[in-house]
Design a protein around this motif. Structure first.
Motif, PDB file in Angstrom:
ATOM      1  N   GLY A  26       0.863  -1.178   0.000  1.00  0.00           N
ATOM      2  CA  GLY A  26       0.000   0.000   0.000  1.00  0.00           C
ATOM      3  C   GLY A  26       0.899   1.227   0.000  1.00  0.00           C
ATOM      4  O   GLY A  26       2.077   1.142   0.361  1.00  0.00           O
ATOM      5  N   SER A  27       0.340   2.381  -0.419  1.00  0.00           N
ATOM      6  CA  SER A  27       1.174   3.591  -0.386  1.00  0.00           C
ATOM      7  C   SER A  27       1.426   4.016   1.053  1.00  0.00           C
ATOM      8  O   SER A  27       2.388   4.729   1.342  1.00  0.00           O
ATOM      9  N   ASN A  28       0.612   3.536   1.971  1.00  0.00           N
ATOM     10  CA  ASN A  28       0.830   3.776   3.406  1.00  0.00           C
ATOM     11  C   ASN A  28       2.243   3.316   3.809  1.00  0.00           C
ATOM     12  O   ASN A  28       2.974   3.999   4.526  1.00  0.00           O
ATOM     13  N   ALA A  76      -2.964   9.530  -4.403  1.00  0.00           N
ATOM     14  CA  ALA A  76      -3.744   8.289  -4.263  1.00  0.00           C
ATOM     15  C   ALA A  76      -5.007   8.287  -5.137  1.00  0.00           C
ATOM     16  O   ALA A  76      -5.466   7.225  -5.557  1.00  0.00           O
ATOM     17  N   TYR A  77      -5.566   9.478  -5.394  1.00  0.00           N
ATOM     18  CA  TYR A  77      -6.864   9.537  -6.101  1.00  0.00           C
ATOM     19  C   TYR A  77      -6.740  10.105  -7.507  1.00  0.00           C
ATOM     20  O   TYR A  77      -7.750  10.404  -8.139  1.00  0.00           O
ATOM     21  N   ASP A  99       1.132  13.189  -2.612  1.00  0.00           N
ATOM     22  CA  ASP A  99       0.383  11.937  -2.483  1.00  0.00           C
ATOM     23  C   ASP A  99      -0.784  11.969  -3.474  1.00  0.00           C
ATOM     24  O   ASP A  99      -1.750  12.710  -3.293  1.00  0.00           O
ATOM     25  N   SER A 105      -4.964   0.931  -4.602  1.00  0.00           N
ATOM     26  CA  SER A 105      -6.099   0.676  -3.714  1.00  0.00           C
ATOM     27  C   SER A 105      -7.391   1.359  -4.153  1.00  0.00           C
ATOM     28  O   SER A 105      -8.463   0.999  -3.683  1.00  0.00           O
ATOM     29  N   LYS A 106      -7.290   2.377  -4.975  1.00  0.00           N
ATOM     30  CA  LYS A 106      -8.479   3.192  -5.269  1.00  0.00           C
ATOM     31  C   LYS A 106      -9.027   2.846  -6.658  1.00  0.00           C
ATOM     32  O   LYS A 106      -9.759   1.886  -6.798  1.00  0.00           O
ATOM     33  N   ARG A 142      -3.073  -4.504  -1.035  1.00  0.00           N
ATOM     34  CA  ARG A 142      -2.047  -3.597  -0.531  1.00  0.00           C
ATOM     35  C   ARG A 142      -0.861  -3.445  -1.480  1.00  0.00           C
ATOM     36  O   ARG A 142       0.154  -4.109  -1.349  1.00  0.00           O
ATOM     37  N   THR A 166      -1.182   4.691  -5.635  1.00  0.00           N
ATOM     38  CA  THR A 166      -1.696   3.443  -5.057  1.00  0.00           C
ATOM     39  C   THR A 166      -2.539   2.649  -6.043  1.00  0.00           C
ATOM     40  O   THR A 166      -3.118   3.223  -6.980  1.00  0.00           O
ATOM     41  N   ASN A 190      -7.619  13.630   1.092  1.00  0.00           N
ATOM     42  CA  ASN A 190      -8.635  12.864   1.821  1.00  0.00           C
ATOM     43  C   ASN A 190      -8.541  13.333   3.276  1.00  0.00           C
ATOM     44  O   ASN A 190      -7.424  13.346   3.793  1.00  0.00           O
ATOM     45  N   ALA A 243      -1.394  16.115  -0.095  1.00  0.00           N
ATOM     46  CA  ALA A 243      -2.275  15.119  -0.708  1.00  0.00           C
ATOM     47  C   ALA A 243      -3.067  15.823  -1.799  1.00  0.00           C
ATOM     48  O   ALA A 243      -3.755  16.811  -1.527  1.00  0.00           O
ATOM     49  N   PHE A 283      -4.500  13.966   5.112  1.00  0.00           N
ATOM     50  CA  PHE A 283      -4.662  12.527   5.345  1.00  0.00           C
ATOM     51  C   PHE A 283      -4.044  12.113   6.691  1.00  0.00           C
ATOM     52  O   PHE A 283      -2.906  12.470   7.014  1.00  0.00           O
ATOM     53  N   TYR A 343      -0.254  10.955   7.846  1.00  0.00           N
ATOM     54  CA  TYR A 343       0.933  11.828   7.951  1.00  0.00           C
ATOM     55  C   TYR A 343       1.301  12.095   9.413  1.00  0.00           C
ATOM     56  O   TYR A 343       2.457  11.898   9.801  1.00  0.00           O
TER      57      TYR A 343
HETATM   58  C1  LIG Z   1      -4.621  10.452   0.511  1.00  0.00           C
HETATM   59  C2  LIG Z   1      -4.321   9.022   0.765  1.00  0.00           C
HETATM   60  N1  LIG Z   1      -3.066   8.605   0.678  1.00  0.00           N
HETATM   61  C3  LIG Z   1      -2.727   7.336   0.885  1.00  0.00           C
HETATM   62  C4  LIG Z   1      -3.685   6.392   1.230  1.00  0.00           C
HETATM   63  C5  LIG Z   1      -3.210   5.010   1.544  1.00  0.00           C
HETATM   64  O1  LIG Z   1      -3.725   4.084   0.708  1.00  0.00           O
HETATM   65  P1  LIG Z   1      -3.039   2.659   0.507  1.00  0.00           P
HETATM   66  O2  LIG Z   1      -2.112   2.410   1.673  1.00  0.00           O
HETATM   67  O3  LIG Z   1      -4.159   1.713   0.448  1.00  0.00           O
HETATM   68  O4  LIG Z   1      -2.267   2.791  -0.782  1.00  0.00           O
HETATM   69  C6  LIG Z   1      -5.023   6.777   1.337  1.00  0.00           C
HETATM   70  C7  LIG Z   1      -6.042   5.791   1.740  1.00  0.00           C
HETATM   71  O5  LIG Z   1      -7.151   6.067   2.015  1.00  0.00           O
HETATM   72  C8  LIG Z   1      -5.343   8.123   1.104  1.00  0.00           C
HETATM   73  O6  LIG Z   1      -6.601   8.550   1.236  1.00  0.00           O
END
Ligand SMILES: Cc1ncc(COP(=O)(O)O)c(C=O)c1O
Length: 372
Positions: free
Chosen positions: A94-96, A202-203, A200, A232-233, A241, A230, A173, A169, A120, A123
């Motif tokens: 995951g990017s986390n 992610a979206y 970041d 994930s989205k 992940r 990511t 989010n 971000a 987000f 952080y």
């Molecule tokens: C802005 C942002 N960055 C990163 C993530 C992390 O996502 P993941 O670890 O699933 O890649 C999320 C997940 O909701 C997010 O909203």
């Protein structure tokens, strides 16, 4: 009596853990209901596409073996997609995971990290866990056209010689807010070479605005830029992940020192590789989101509930009353959304965009809950 709290690092002792969206199984167990829906974690309501599903089934046969710890095949496809070298890519669970690696590699107790209010939630966690000081910039006020969004000038003002990381971000989010290409580029020109800027994205796949910044295009211009993405989205692989960072090779090499060996599993590597080829599924996911966003936006206006402009796959609404009760009432109707009190937004809920019928059910539950 044994109390491990005092054995923990002082940074961890005071750390508030990340609060995930409520899982469906938990809701159904606790409330004794069935057929509930979850629009709480910004997942893709379509899930993975057919190419990723086939790759998952195929890769499942080999899970007795360790994965390719370098993720060669996926990195090669990503390098092609982004026009960069393999050495510029760091894969994460995951990017986390990538955000954690950045904090571990670049933050110490003497350093600082800058991010915006309402940014987000991961952080502040990774910064505190590394023992660094978080410098939180005030977000734009409610009266601003980008209400609750990142105020880049306020963020610049917090950067000093101790600042090692800045997180942006884009879109953010839970607010759905974004920064423009011109503003982000200008921000990057103002950053000292002693500060890494983490954008970041992610979206980003959901953003259909042609002027929106794809920061990966600026990696050659700004060696202190790190872009995170990511699967994930929009790619629908949240449960597997997989995410990644694009950066200067030197930054990637430092991240690699703290990366866990085999941090991305073999099924995830195969699925992500296949998902990149499934242009049709990505397009369908974006269309579902665009149509859902319009459906939800129109209904929220009709109901008379304030929402914030969003470029993600979710929308923040202001219930103008404590949102916890609204959330609870929606749970009783089998609909999980996300309260955001932990972001200091106790009157707000974040609604993930689902399929058309899911959105309708969520809107009906919201309207009923607000009326009760
Ligand atoms: C802005 C942002 N960055 C990163 C993530 C992390 O996502 P993941 O670890 O699933 O890649 C999320 C997940 O909701 C997010 O909203």
């Amino acid at each position: 009596m044994f109390d491990p709290t005092f054995l923990a690092s002082p940074y961890v002792r005071t750390l508030a853990p990340y609060v995930p969206g409520k899982p469906l199984e938990e809701l159904e167990r606790e409330y004794g209901i069935r057929d509930s829906i979850k629009l709480a974690s910004n997942e893709n309501p379509l899930g993975p596409g057919p190419l990723a599903r086939a790759a998952i089934a195929n890769a499942a046969r080999d899970i007795g073996l360790y994965p390719d710890g370098n993720g060669f095949a996926l990195k090669q496809a990503l390098a092609q997609k982004h026009g960069c070298a393999l050495e510029q890519i760091t894969l994460g669970n995951g990017s986390n995971d990538v955000l954690v690696m950045l904090a571990e590699a670049f933050l110490t107790a003497d350093s600082e990290a800058v991010f915006s209010q309402y940014a987000f939630a991961v952080y502040p966690i990774v910064v505190q866990a590394a023992g660094a000081k978080a410098q939180v910039a005030a977000a734009f006020p409610e009266s601003h056209p980008m209400a609750l969004g990142h105020d880049l000038d306020a963020m610049v003002a917090l950067v000093n010689e101790r600042t090692r990381l800045v997180f942006i971000a884009n879109p953010n989010n839970p607010t759905g807010t974004w920064v423009s290409s011109a503003a982000l580029h200008r921000f990057l020109t103002l950053m000292p070479s002693t500060t890494l800027v983490v954008v970041d994205e992610a979206y980003i796949e959901y953003v259909e605005d042609g002027d929106f910044p794809d920061a990966s295009r600026w990696l050659d211009e700004f060696p202190n830029l790190v872009v995170t993405r990511t699967f994930s989205k929009a790619y629908g692989l949240a449960g597997l992940r997989v995410g990644y960072a694009l950066s200067d090779p030197g930054v990637a090499s430092l991240m690699n020192r703290v990366r866990q060996a085999f941090n991305v599993n073999s099924v995830a590597l195969a699925a992500a590789r296949a998902a990149l080829d499934d242009v049709e599924h990505l397009r369908a996911s974006i269309t579902t989101n665009r149509e859902g966003m319009a459906q939800v936006g129109q209904a929220l206006s009709r109901i008379g509930i304030r929402s914030y402009p969003s470029k993600g796959n979710f929308i923040l609404v202001d219930c103008q009353r404590p949102a916890a009760a609204v959330y609870e009432a929606m749970l009783r109707q089998g609909v999980i959304v996300r309260p955001v009190a932990s972001y200091e937004l106790p009157h707000h809920l974040r609604l993930t965009i689902g399929t058309q019928p899911q959105n309708q059910r969520m809107l009906d539950a919201l309207e009923r809950s607000l009326a009760s």
